[in-house]
Design a protein around this motif. Structure first.
Motif, PDB file in Angstrom:
ATOM      1  N   MET A   1     -75.771 -52.193  17.187  1.00  0.00           N
ATOM      2  CA  MET A   1     -76.629 -51.147  17.762  1.00  0.00           C
ATOM      3  C   MET A   1     -76.269 -50.834  19.214  1.00  0.00           C
TER       4      MET A   1
ATOM      5  N   ARG B   1     -76.072 -43.394  22.325  1.00  0.00           N
ATOM      6  CA  ARG B   1     -77.465 -42.979  22.238  1.00  0.00           C
ATOM      7  C   ARG B   1     -77.650 -41.913  21.168  1.00  0.00           C
TER       8      ARG B   1
ATOM      9  N   LEU C   1     -77.337 -52.689  21.654  1.00  0.00           N
ATOM     10  CA  LEU C   1     -78.606 -52.951  22.339  1.00  0.00           C
ATOM     11  C   LEU C   1     -78.721 -54.402  22.787  1.00  0.00           C
TER      12      LEU C   1
ATOM     13  N   THR D   1     -93.350 -53.794  18.391  1.00  0.00           N
ATOM     14  CA  THR D   1     -92.328 -52.745  18.432  1.00  0.00           C
ATOM     15  C   THR D   1     -92.869 -51.375  18.800  1.00  0.00           C
TER      16      THR D   1
ATOM     17  N   ALA E   1     -92.923 -48.345  11.725  1.00  0.00           N
ATOM     18  CA  ALA E   1     -91.580 -48.586  12.268  1.00  0.00           C
ATOM     19  C   ALA E   1     -90.510 -48.151  11.264  1.00  0.00           C
TER      20      ALA E   1
ATOM     21  N   ARG F   1     -77.716 -43.713  17.810  1.00  0.00           N
ATOM     22  CA  ARG F   1     -78.867 -44.587  17.567  1.00  0.00           C
ATOM     23  C   ARG F   1     -80.080 -43.781  17.149  1.00  0.00           C
ATOM     24  N   GLY F   2     -80.718 -44.212  16.113  1.00  0.00           N
ATOM     25  CA  GLY F   2     -81.895 -43.493  15.650  1.00  0.00           C
ATOM     26  C   GLY F   2     -81.516 -42.338  14.742  1.00  0.00           C
TER      27      GLY F   2
ATOM     28  N   PHE G   1     -87.457 -53.846  13.626  1.00  0.00           N
ATOM     29  CA  PHE G   1     -87.505 -55.134  14.323  1.00  0.00           C
ATOM     30  C   PHE G   1     -88.367 -56.143  13.581  1.00  0.00           C
TER      31      PHE G   1
ATOM     32  N   ASP H   1     -79.188 -57.481  25.130  1.00  0.00           N
ATOM     33  CA  ASP H   1     -79.803 -57.708  26.434  1.00  0.00           C
ATOM     34  C   ASP H   1     -78.726 -58.189  27.387  1.00  0.00           C
TER      35      ASP H   1
ATOM     36  N   PHE I   1     -77.727 -56.564  16.953  1.00  0.00           N
ATOM     37  CA  PHE I   1     -77.849 -55.851  18.228  1.00  0.00           C
ATOM     38  C   PHE I   1     -76.485 -55.435  18.774  1.00  0.00           C
TER      39      PHE I   1
ATOM     40  N   ILE J   1     -90.296 -44.438  11.213  1.00  0.00           N
ATOM     41  CA  ILE J   1     -89.522 -43.951  12.366  1.00  0.00           C
ATOM     42  C   ILE J   1     -88.030 -44.128  12.103  1.00  0.00           C
TER      43      ILE J   1
ATOM     44  N   HIS K   1     -83.228 -36.176  18.753  1.00  0.00           N
ATOM     45  CA  HIS K   1     -81.964 -35.800  18.105  1.00  0.00           C
ATOM     46  C   HIS K   1     -81.955 -34.379  17.570  1.00  0.00           C
TER      47      HIS K   1
ATOM     48  N   MET L   1     -82.892 -49.028  13.354  1.00  0.00           N
ATOM     49  CA  MET L   1     -83.176 -50.462  13.324  1.00  0.00           C
ATOM     50  C   MET L   1     -84.675 -50.689  13.150  1.00  0.00           C
TER      51      MET L   1
ATOM     52  N   ALA M   1     -89.193 -39.345  18.724  1.00  0.00           N
ATOM     53  CA  ALA M   1     -88.016 -39.816  17.993  1.00  0.00           C
ATOM     54  C   ALA M   1     -87.344 -38.656  17.253  1.00  0.00           C
TER      55      ALA M   1
END
Lengths: 324, 322
Positions: free
Chosen positions: B54, B84, B56, B101, B163, B87-88, B95, B58, B51, B166, B119, B93, B115
């Protein structure tokens, strides 16, 4: 879907039937309208004539059956006081209460939802803490007191807004509405705001709690991992999940806004159903009380039904069929 | 060849004031198309490392030290908006828990199309086509219909495939897979792993596979990094580290795999528990559970290099006794 709808409809009919019994018996035991209706100077013959006229000489079960018979063609009986059909009296007052309740609900959503969202997204900011403390006031201040204060500040001191009444109304769909004229809107503002205060706090706190519950979920983190803009995460991913508990509460609260707007209507002399029912209870005007209570039962049953339908639209995991 | 990802002395802290170090002085490098297995017990800091890369974490988690060089840029210095966009698109990522998710109230199609469009400024139709192709790629039957289904209409394994689809939408350079098979059945696990392997090879994607399962690492990874209590304790190629571990902790992990044990014997285990990160012993964090610990271990050993591998121990294990 269709089968479960019909099943629910039948259930609703039974609820309404059960309520007629409870309401009818309840109203019968709270007092004898004859004592209030009849001039104390009237002689015995006159008394008996009036009692017979209203059917009060019949045994209770017979009165109930007569009442049910009336119901089948929409007749709740005539008001003892006004001498007109009770249902008509109530429906006449319905638009006033309806527009008050809808305005109050709109105010509550428009203010409560964004503030709750903000307080949930940024719980540590000073502004969020001020919002949350403010919502405690909204919760705990009694409606009648806030109403009086509003009148004192905005009507008496500042002279911005009128103190009471509906102002000029305009006709729409065969009923009189205040919100269609400028004067009516001005009259509507204070009572609507007064009625909205409690609901605003409720929606605000509920929204905030919902945001805080949804934000730590994995699917929000995954949405971030996809590189979605924050805007989309909040307004689609978070909000759509929030709507499920919110719709329940908003639906039920709308019913209670209509049913319990009595205090606000009394303070602002708003000629709605709330004021009518209070007057009718004081005069023991049975047909009006019964008709009003039955209308409320119908309202809540309908709202619950609509909430269920909304559920299936919002939450794909819920299907009406799945429920026994 | 320069590395795609080079993490240098990464340190990540949690806790508002105390500053609990969940990740401490972690360094590794990963080249394009390679798979790194990041291994450790629960609470060892392997997920937090993922994380951190990434961006990300918490709150109040934050990267407090070190560099995360991704294709030459330090991710730790990027703004939220720049991060941002990455990412993606270039780093994706997957999970651990596929049941959690995907957003339960949005269709799979919505979640894939958004998604794509996050971008690439393409039309909804194009995005839908790309989503459908991606679903087909990860082996989801009749992908066109499945796009309008909700997550709860998929099984756990299928959701994890979604996931992964994606994650693969933008052909990222790096995928961080955080225990993506832990919550799945063994048979589904194998399918997902070989799917991953195939796709990563085809598109020359680098993968950080975070897991506690050495069997998966031995099948999938080129390199391995073993973490304990927030630090790397051993790194190297999979053959070297798993075949001939140097650190007593790595050896303990290998010995704990049931297939390494013989029938009738009690299962071998590492005595004791992972210490909480706020109650680590001074010196080597593993010494309280280590049979070979001596007084020397009261000081924190450095990572000692031995060829292409490295380990953090004063008393390296000589050879695994079979």
């Amino acid at each position: 879907m269709a089968i479960s709808l019909i099943r629910r409809l039948i259930q609703a009919l039974f609820v309404i039937l059960a309520m007629t019994v409870i309401v009818f018996i309840g109203v019968s035991v709270i007092g004898n309208p004859v004592d209030i209706l009849i001039n104390p100077d009237a002689n015995q013959a006159e008394r008996l004539r009036v009692i017979a006229h209203y059917g009060l000489d019949q045994p209770l079960w017979k009165q109930y059956l007569l009442f049910l018979q009336g119901l089948t063609h929409g007749d709740f009986g005539d008001s003892f006081v006004y001498g007109r059909p009770a249902l008509g009296l109530i429906l006449e007052r319905l638009p006033a209460t309806l527009e008050l309740a809808i305005s109050a609900l709109l105010i509550a959503i428009v203010i409560g939802l964004p503030l709750g969202l903000y307080a949930g997204l940024y719980p540590n900011r000073l502004s969020s803490r001020i919002i949350m403390s403010g919502s405690i006031l909204g919760f705990s201040l009694p409606t009648f007191w806030v109403g009086l204060m509003l009148i004192m500040v905005f009507s008496v001191e500042l002279r911005w807004l009128p103190t009471n009444g509906r102002g000029v109304t305009a006709e729409f769909l065969g009923a009189q509405w205040s919100f269609l004229t400028k004067d009516g809107l001005v009259h509507l503002l204070l009572p609507a705001f007064n009625l909205a205060l409690f609901k605003t706090s409720l929606i605000l706190r509920l929204t905030r709690a919902g945001v805080q519950e949804v934000l730590p979920q994995d699917y929000i983190k995954f949405a971030r991992a996809k590189g979605l803009p924050e805007r989309r995460i909040i307004f689609v991913h978070v909000l759509k999940n929030l709507m499920i508990p919110l719709v329940t509460i908003i639906g039920l609260e709308f019913g209670s806004l209509i049913a319990f707007s009595v205090v606000t209507e009394s303070i602002f002399a708003w000629p709605g159903m709330g004021k009518l029912i209070i007057d009718s209870i004081n005069l023991l005007d049975r047909p009006v009380i019964v008709a009003y209570l039955m209308m409320m039962v119908l309202l809540f049953v309908t709202l619950n039904f609509l909430i269920d339908v909304c559920y299936t639209l919002l939450d794909p995991r819920v299907r009406l069929d799945a429920r026994a | 060849m320069s590395a795609l990802l080079e993490v240098r002395n990464l340190a990540t802290e949690f806790g508002a004031k105390l500053g609990l170090r969940a990740v401490n002085d972690v360094s590794f490098r990963l080249e394009r198309g390679k798979v790194l297995g990041l291994v450790g017990e629960s609470g060892s800091g392997k997920s937090v490392t993922g994380f951190s890369i990434m961006g990300l974490l918490d709150r109040p988690g934050r990267v407090v030290d070190g560099q995360i060089l991704f294709d030459g840029t330090d991710l730790a210095t990027l703004s939220d908006a720049e991060m941002r966009r990455l990412r993606g698109k270039r780093i994706a990522m997957v999970f651990q828990d596929p049941m959690m998710t995907l957003n339960p109230v949005l269709t799979v199609g919505t979640q894939m199309i958004e998604a794509v469009r996050a971008h690439d400024p393409v039309s909804k139709d194009v995005a839908r086509q790309r989503s459908r192709d991606a679903l087909g790629l990860v082996g989801i039957p009749s992908p066109d219909e499945r796009l309008s289904a909700y997550p709860h209409e998929f099984s756990g394994g299928m959701r994890q495939r979604v996931a992964i689809a994606i994650a693969l939408l933008h052909h990222p350079d790096l995928i961080i897979a955080d225990e993506p098979t832990t919550a799945l059945d063994v048979t589904i696990q194998s399918q997902i792993i070989s799917e991953f392997q195939k796709l990563a090879e085809q598109s020359n994607t680098a993968v950080i596979w975070i897991t506690h399962d050495l069997a998966i690492v031995s099948r999938l990874a080129d390199d391995i990094a073993v973490m304990y209590a927030g630090r790397l304790v051993e790194t190297g190629s999979v053959e070297e580290v798993l075949g001939d571990p140097r650190h007593p902790y790595t050896r303990g992990l290998i010995m704990s795999v049931p297939s390494q044990n013989h029938r009738g014997e009690p299962l071998r285990q590492i005595p004791g528990m992972t210490p909480a990160i706020n109650r680590l012993p001074p010196g080597c964090s593993f010494r309280t559970r280590c049979e070979q610990a001596t007084d020397a271990c009261a000081a924190m050993p450095d990572l000692m290099s031995e060829g292409s591998r490295a380990f953090r121990c004063f008393h390296p294990v000589a050879r695994i006794d079979a």
